[in-house]
Design a protein around this motif. Structure first.
Motif, mmCIF file in Angstrom:
data_model
loop_
_atom_site.group_PDB
_atom_site.id
_atom_site.type_symbol
_atom_site.label_atom_id
_atom_site.label_comp_id
_atom_site.label_asym_id
_atom_site.label_seq_id
_atom_site.Cartn_x
_atom_site.Cartn_y
_atom_site.Cartn_z
ATOM 1 N N LEU A 187 -8.850 3.893 2.259
ATOM 2 C CA LEU A 187 -8.874 2.448 2.086
ATOM 3 C C LEU A 187 -10.310 2.026 2.333
ATOM 4 O O LEU A 187 -10.835 2.175 3.441
ATOM 5 C CB LEU A 187 -7.920 1.785 3.082
ATOM 6 C CG LEU A 187 -7.698 0.294 2.966
ATOM 7 C CD1 LEU A 187 -7.220 -0.088 1.567
ATOM 8 C CD2 LEU A 187 -6.688 -0.159 4.007
ATOM 9 N N LEU A 192 0.846 -1.191 0.000
ATOM 10 C CA LEU A 192 0.000 0.000 0.000
ATOM 11 C C LEU A 192 0.883 1.244 0.000
ATOM 12 O O LEU A 192 1.791 1.351 0.826
ATOM 13 C CB LEU A 192 -0.921 -0.007 1.225
ATOM 14 C CG LEU A 192 -1.893 -1.187 1.282
ATOM 15 C CD1 LEU A 192 -2.615 -1.217 2.620
ATOM 16 C CD2 LEU A 192 -2.880 -1.124 0.138
ATOM 17 N N MET A 215 -2.975 4.885 13.943
ATOM 18 C CA MET A 215 -4.183 4.076 13.738
ATOM 19 C C MET A 215 -5.161 4.343 14.877
ATOM 20 O O MET A 215 -4.803 4.285 16.049
ATOM 21 C CB MET A 215 -3.821 2.583 13.691
ATOM 22 C CG MET A 215 -4.998 1.642 13.510
ATOM 23 S SD MET A 215 -5.955 1.844 11.978
ATOM 24 C CE MET A 215 -4.749 1.529 10.722
ATOM 25 N N ARG A 245 1.283 -4.269 5.632
ATOM 26 C CA ARG A 245 1.716 -3.060 6.337
ATOM 27 C C ARG A 245 0.778 -1.922 5.936
ATOM 28 O O ARG A 245 0.690 -1.561 4.776
ATOM 29 C CB ARG A 245 3.155 -2.730 5.962
ATOM 30 C CG ARG A 245 3.709 -1.515 6.680
ATOM 31 C CD ARG A 245 5.189 -1.331 6.391
ATOM 32 N NE ARG A 245 5.982 -2.370 7.001
ATOM 33 C CZ ARG A 245 6.470 -2.316 8.245
ATOM 34 N NH1 ARG A 245 6.209 -1.267 8.993
ATOM 35 N NH2 ARG A 245 7.191 -3.296 8.714
ATOM 36 N N ILE A 246 0.080 -1.388 6.932
ATOM 37 C CA ILE A 246 -0.861 -0.291 6.687
ATOM 38 C C ILE A 246 -0.085 1.022 6.755
ATOM 39 O O ILE A 246 0.618 1.276 7.740
ATOM 40 C CB ILE A 246 -1.997 -0.299 7.734
ATOM 41 C CG1 ILE A 246 -2.672 -1.685 7.807
ATOM 42 C CG2 ILE A 246 -3.005 0.799 7.431
ATOM 43 C CD1 ILE A 246 -3.277 -2.180 6.518
ATOM 44 N N VAL A 270 0.521 -8.380 10.428
ATOM 45 C CA VAL A 270 -0.113 -7.087 10.200
ATOM 46 C C VAL A 270 0.689 -6.036 10.957
ATOM 47 O O VAL A 270 1.020 -6.240 12.127
ATOM 48 C CB VAL A 270 -1.576 -7.081 10.704
ATOM 49 C CG1 VAL A 270 -2.209 -5.722 10.523
ATOM 50 C CG2 VAL A 270 -2.390 -8.159 10.023
ATOM 51 N N CYS A 284 -12.130 -5.249 5.455
ATOM 52 C CA CYS A 284 -11.075 -4.827 4.534
ATOM 53 C C CYS A 284 -10.199 -5.995 4.057
ATOM 54 O O CYS A 284 -9.909 -6.116 2.882
ATOM 55 C CB CYS A 284 -10.216 -3.757 5.210
ATOM 56 S SG CYS A 284 -9.100 -2.955 4.084
ATOM 57 N N LEU A 306 -9.140 1.185 9.665
ATOM 58 C CA LEU A 306 -9.229 -0.007 8.825
ATOM 59 C C LEU A 306 -10.708 -0.336 8.721
ATOM 60 O O LEU A 306 -11.342 -0.688 9.708
ATOM 61 C CB LEU A 306 -8.482 -1.184 9.462
ATOM 62 C CG LEU A 306 -7.041 -1.295 9.045
ATOM 63 C CD1 LEU A 306 -6.365 -2.438 9.761
ATOM 64 C CD2 LEU A 306 -6.916 -1.476 7.554
ATOM 65 N N LEU A 333 0.307 -2.103 12.059
ATOM 66 C CA LEU A 333 -0.618 -0.981 12.166
ATOM 67 C C LEU A 333 0.165 0.259 12.571
ATOM 68 O O LEU A 333 0.931 0.217 13.534
ATOM 69 C CB LEU A 333 -1.694 -1.294 13.209
ATOM 70 C CG LEU A 333 -2.493 -2.579 12.944
ATOM 71 C CD1 LEU A 333 -3.351 -2.926 14.150
ATOM 72 C CD2 LEU A 333 -3.339 -2.431 11.701
ATOM 73 N N ILE A 393 -3.328 6.105 6.828
ATOM 74 C CA ILE A 393 -4.616 5.456 7.093
ATOM 75 C C ILE A 393 -4.839 5.390 8.605
ATOM 76 O O ILE A 393 -4.019 4.834 9.333
ATOM 77 C CB ILE A 393 -4.651 4.030 6.481
ATOM 78 C CG1 ILE A 393 -4.470 4.089 4.965
ATOM 79 C CG2 ILE A 393 -5.938 3.305 6.856
ATOM 80 C CD1 ILE A 393 -5.563 4.825 4.218
#
Length: 135
Positions: A26, A19, A70, A42-43, A64, A54, A50, A66, A47
């Motif tokens: 998103l 991303l 977040m 990897r966000i 994951v 998603c 979430l 975050l 963002i």
């Protein structure tokens, strides 16, 4: 790319996703049912939420990350992602976590990594404790 809309990549067969850091939106169900999506997701720091479903039904995701800013992880964001083993939360304050965000993830096999200064906040947060018991 600045936006990934609702259901944009639902059901696609790609095996990884990167991303972009400047992603602004998103959408819900954006990567839902991507059966071959594997490895770490990897966000980006842009963002803060979430959205619903998603990454639901992406059973090969193993990790994951975050970002520090977040704020919210909505319903079923990672539900049925049974091979998640590591969740890294860079935010020292626990983001809001819907009670079904990690539904059907094998919680006893998940290691949650949080900043040292936030460890007690996560342990005291009922939803985080119930969803992901190995903090």
């Amino acid at each position: 790319v600045r936006e990934v809309g609702f259901g944009s990549f639902e059901g696609n067969n790609f095996s990884s996703v990167a991303l972009p850091g400047k992603l602004q939106l998103l959408g819900g169900e954006a990567f839902r049912e991507c059966q071959y999506l594997s490895g770490e997701v990897r966000i980006p720091s842009s963002i803060v939420t979430l959205p619903i479903r998603c990454f639901q039904d992406c059973p090969l995701i193993t990790g994951v990350v975050l970002p520090k800013n977040m704020k919210t992880i909505e319903e079923d964001a990672f539900s049925n992602d049974m091979y998640i083993k590591t969740i890294v939360c860079e935010n020292p304050e626990p983001p809001y976590l819907d009670v079904n965000a990690f539904r059907n993830v094998v919680k006893t096999q998940v290691n949650v990594e949080v900043p040292k200064e936030g460890l007690q906040y996560y342990k005291n947060n009922r939803t985080w404790r119930l969803q992901l018991i190995k903090i």
